[in-house]
Design an enzyme around this catalytic site. Structure first.
Site, PDB file in Angstrom:
ATOM      1  N   TYR A  32      -3.099   7.131  58.785  1.00 33.35           N
ATOM      2  CA  TYR A  32      -2.547   7.274  57.431  1.00 33.35           C
ATOM      3  C   TYR A  32      -2.048   8.712  57.213  1.00 33.35           C
ATOM      4  O   TYR A  32      -0.924   8.932  56.752  1.00 33.35           O
ATOM      5  CB  TYR A  32      -3.622   6.908  56.404  1.00 33.35           C
ATOM      6  CG  TYR A  32      -3.228   7.166  54.972  1.00 33.35           C
ATOM      7  CD1 TYR A  32      -2.328   6.338  54.319  1.00 33.35           C
ATOM      8  CD2 TYR A  32      -3.767   8.244  54.260  1.00 33.35           C
ATOM      9  CE1 TYR A  32      -1.963   6.575  52.998  1.00 33.35           C
ATOM     10  CE2 TYR A  32      -3.420   8.486  52.944  1.00 33.35           C
ATOM     11  CZ  TYR A  32      -2.519   7.644  52.316  1.00 33.35           C
ATOM     12  OH  TYR A  32      -2.168   7.881  51.013  1.00 33.35           O
ATOM     13  N   SER A  85       0.397  12.733  50.706  1.00 27.32           N
ATOM     14  CA  SER A  85      -1.055  12.793  50.503  1.00 27.32           C
ATOM     15  C   SER A  85      -1.567  14.124  51.032  1.00 27.32           C
ATOM     16  O   SER A  85      -1.008  14.672  51.993  1.00 27.32           O
ATOM     17  CB  SER A  85      -1.737  11.650  51.278  1.00 27.32           C
ATOM     18  OG  SER A  85      -3.136  11.862  51.341  1.00 27.32           O
TER      19      SER A  85
END
Ligand SMILES: NC(=O)c1ccc[n+]([C@@H]2O[C@H](COP(=O)([O-])OP(=O)(O)OC[C@H]3O[C@@H](n4cnc5c(N)ncnc54)[C@H](O)[C@@H]3O)[C@@H](O)[C@H]2O)c1
Length: 265
Positions: free
Chosen positions: A166, A152
């Protein structure tokens, strides 16, 4: 110069290849699994959501392709081992592993419990590590393959508030990718990661509601140079096909941002 259309098939096609896609039941994994199947691969869809994975596999088979659904909880080491045993019973070799399964619950930094941290780590890091370990052993024994992990942009740049753990979990995948690429190049295993920007999957839309003051800079209008806050899953599937296929045979250890230019803005 003559136009060689079959060349495109040889470069970007996956005919005769076997691909494992974790998280293939929905979202980015689903779209990519569909593209891999359309490119000719036999796709093994490993997912916690076995009902949706079965539905994917049935649709591919109905369309004349090859796909198998296998239940796997990426947070459970025994479940991962059992899933790869099922892979062995189904596929003679693994050519491609796409690590796409992950969770992204958001949590305020000061309120994050050890249980929250452990769950995120178990699914997003330890589980991906173990799937990769299972695949790389098999690829090494059969002469190589391509491993792609969905990371990501949040691994490199803060973007969404209440999302720190995350981003940390995805930064771990980037580190794994570059180290593994070096260690397994000689074995013919290429290892790359893709860092998506905002992609309009149901799960992502649900986790970052419009008007949410905690959406952060990443999701503010006008922040993505190529336009739009959220692109469709197809843009990630396209990059995955490149990294899975022979078109990328000289590419390894790369962290490819597919983010409309967010990271350079
Ligand atoms: N959508 C985005 O904006 C975005 C941005 C950057 C990165 N990503 C990454 O892309 C990937 C896919 O995200 P998505 O938006 O398509 O979400 P999604 O929720 O639609 O897909 C995740 C898939 O993983 C599966 N899964 C979840 N927990 C699992 C477990 N314990 N074991 C096995 N399977 C499990 C789900 O059933 C689902 O099929 C994730 O790795 C995510 O972190 C998404």
């Amino acid at each position: 110069m003559s136009i060689d259309l079959p060349l495109l098939g040889r470069l970007f096609g996956l005919a005769g290849r076997n691909a494992i896609v974790t998280g293939a039941a929905t979202g980015i994994g689903r779209r990519t699994a569909e593209l891999f199947a359309a490119a000719g691969a036999h796709v093994a869809a490993l997912d916690l959501n076995i009902a949706k994975a079965e539905e994917f596999a049935a649709r591919v088979r109905d369309a004349g392709g090859q796909a198998t659904a296998i239940a796997m909880d990426q947070g459970d080491p025994d479940s991962i081992r059992a899933a790869f045993e099922q892979v062995d019973a189904t596929l003679p070799r693994i050519d491609v592993l796409l690590n796409c399964a992950a969770i992204y619950p958001r949590c305020n930094f000061e309120k994050a419990t050890t249980a929250f941290l452990d769950r995120m780590h178990a699914v997003n890091v330890r589980g991906v590590f173990q799937c990769t370990q299972e695949a790389v052993r098999r690829m090494k024994a059969t002469g190589g393959g391509s491993i792609i992990s969905i990371s990501s942009v949040t691994a490199l740049r803060a973007g969404i508030y209440d999302n720190i753990q995350y981003g940390m979990s995805k930064a771990a995948l980037n580190a794994m990718t570059q180290s593994l690429a070096l260690e397994y190049a000689e074995a013919g295993v290429r290892v790359n990661a893709i860092m998506p920007g905002g992609i309009a999957t149901e799960a992502a839309i649900a986790s970052t509601q419009v008007g949410d003051p905690l959406r952060g800079p990443f999701l503010q209008p006008g922040r993505v140079p190529l336009g739009g806050e959220n692109a469709e899953p197809q843009v990630i599937a396209n990059a995955c096909l490149f990294l899975a296929s022979d078109a990328s045979r000289f590419v390894t250890g790369q962290l490819l941002a597919v983010d409309g230019g967010f990271l350079i803005s």
